[in-house]
Design a protein around this motif. Structure first.
Motif, PDB file in Angstrom:
ATOM      1  N   THR A  21       0.838  -1.202   0.000  1.00 20.28           N
ATOM      2  CA  THR A  21       0.000   0.000   0.000  1.00 20.28           C
ATOM      3  C   THR A  21       0.870   1.249   0.000  1.00 20.28           C
ATOM      4  N   THR A  22       1.934   1.218   0.800  1.00 20.03           N
ATOM      5  CA  THR A  22       2.842   2.365   0.878  1.00 20.03           C
ATOM      6  C   THR A  22       3.650   2.515  -0.398  1.00 20.03           C
ATOM      7  N   ASN A  47       1.444  -7.681  -6.112  1.00 14.02           N
ATOM      8  CA  ASN A  47       0.333  -6.812  -5.719  1.00 14.02           C
ATOM      9  C   ASN A  47       0.569  -5.341  -6.066  1.00 14.02           C
ATOM     10  N   ALA A  48       1.828  -4.906  -6.098  1.00 12.64           N
ATOM     11  CA  ALA A  48       2.098  -3.525  -6.527  1.00 12.64           C
ATOM     12  C   ALA A  48       1.768  -3.376  -8.011  1.00 12.64           C
ATOM     13  N   THR A  49       2.020  -4.430  -8.772  1.00 14.53           N
ATOM     14  CA  THR A  49       1.716  -4.421 -10.212  1.00 14.53           C
ATOM     15  C   THR A  49       0.214  -4.289 -10.449  1.00 14.53           C
ATOM     16  N   PRO A 226      -6.906  -0.926  -4.162  1.00 17.63           N
ATOM     17  CA  PRO A 226      -6.200  -1.934  -4.965  1.00 17.63           C
ATOM     18  C   PRO A 226      -7.122  -2.807  -5.810  1.00 17.63           C
ATOM     19  N   SER A 227      -8.318  -3.094  -5.331  1.00 16.02           N
ATOM     20  CA  SER A 227      -9.237  -3.943  -6.096  1.00 16.02           C
ATOM     21  C   SER A 227      -9.735  -3.227  -7.354  1.00 16.02           C
ATOM     22  N   HIS A 228      -9.555  -1.913  -7.400  1.00 15.29           N
ATOM     23  CA  HIS A 228      -9.920  -1.129  -8.586  1.00 15.29           C
ATOM     24  C   HIS A 228      -8.690  -0.824  -9.447  1.00 15.29           C
ATOM     25  N   TYR A 235      -8.319   7.051  -6.897  1.00 15.14           N
ATOM     26  CA  TYR A 235      -9.562   6.369  -6.520  1.00 15.14           C
ATOM     27  C   TYR A 235     -10.455   7.305  -5.706  1.00 15.14           C
ATOM     28  N   ASP A 236      -9.869   7.960  -4.700  1.00 14.86           N
ATOM     29  CA  ASP A 236     -10.632   8.933  -3.904  1.00 14.86           C
ATOM     30  C   ASP A 236      -9.676   9.964  -3.326  1.00 14.86           C
TER      31      ASP A 236
END
Length: 260
Positions: A21-22, A47-49, A226-228, A235-236
């Motif tokens: 996340t960071t 997951n960063a990808t 991340p799911s988007h 995202y927001d």
């Protein structure tokens, strides 16, 4: 001569502390200041990808090909569709790199030499490490100028921190004497409970100005992003998570301006 890029690896052997996340949101926030930024994914989970909207499953080539097959790394960098932000992607292919790297000479320095060929194109290079101390994490720390340590505000935080600090000392001694600690970042902070405040206070008492002033809160929007396939600022932008990572990017830039 110092390269133009500042290379920061995001590392903590403990999982679930907000490491990816960071990495994703700091990279996006630095890029939002119009500083060319490269996000480097060296975690086989990739997951960063996927966090910047790249379909990791369909990728034909990743950082694995540069590390193991000596593919030209410049051909592997992808545009994220977000201004000033590129990614060197990863997927599960990278899981095999650990064993394959172990047989190679100079195995701890592979990533360092790959990134050297990209350093004149980017102001910041952010590396997302696996949640373990393995050859990929060692490569990241050997390549980096500094380590940013995300630390969840929980009871066992200090225990995990002592492990990563010991690892950094070993890297400094044996592989990268110039490696610095960029800072300790308090993550998943819940202002409603006493435990988070106590842990944060204890960390600040022990480590003083090595702890970032910016604190990353627990934030639903940050968890959803991340799911988007989007960093939180795309995202927001109004969420507390977005505000916090933009503030972290500013703090890193300001520290660099002060310390040179």
């Amino acid at each position: 001569m110092k390269s133009q890029s500042k290379i920061i690896c995001i590392a903590n052997q403990k999982g679930g502390v907000g490491k990816t996340t960071t990495a994703v949101n700091l990279a996006a926030s630095l890029a939002a200041t119009e500083r060319p930024t490269l996000l480097v994914d060296v975690d086989p989970q990739g997951n960063a990808t996927s966090g910047v909207g790249i379909d990791k499953i369909s990728l034909k080539h990743t950082v694995y090909d540069a590390l193991i097959n000596e593919t030209d790394v410049r051909k592997l960098v992808l545009d994220t569709g977000q201004p000033y932000l590129h990614i060197l992607p990863a997927n599960s292919d990278l899981a095999g790199a650990e064993l394959e790297l172990a047989t190679l000479s100079g195995r701890e320095q592979k990533l360092k030499y790959l990134l050297a060929s990209l350093s004149d194109q980017y102001r910041y290079i952010i590396i997302d490490c696996p949640p373990s101390l393995n050859l990929l994490t060692i490569n990241a720390m050997t390549a980096a100028d500094s380590v940013l340590i995300p630390l969840q505000c929980e009871f066992y935080a200090m225990e995990g921190l002592s492990q990563i600090l010991q690892t950094i000392r070993l890297i400094q001694k044996n592989l990268n004497p110039l490696l610095k600690i960029e800072g300790i970042l308090l993550t998943m902070f819940d202002a409603r409970g006493n435990l988070g405040k106590e842990v944060a206070g204890e960390i600040r008492t022990h480590f003083h100005d090595q702890v970032f002033e910016t604190v990353i809160p627990r934030n639903i929007r940050l968890a959803e992003a991340p799911s988007h396939g989007k960093p939180i600022i795309y995202y927001d932008i109004t969420s507390r998570g977005a505000t916090s990572y933009l503030q972290l990017a500013r703090e890193i830039i300001q520290r660099e301006n002060i310390h040179g």
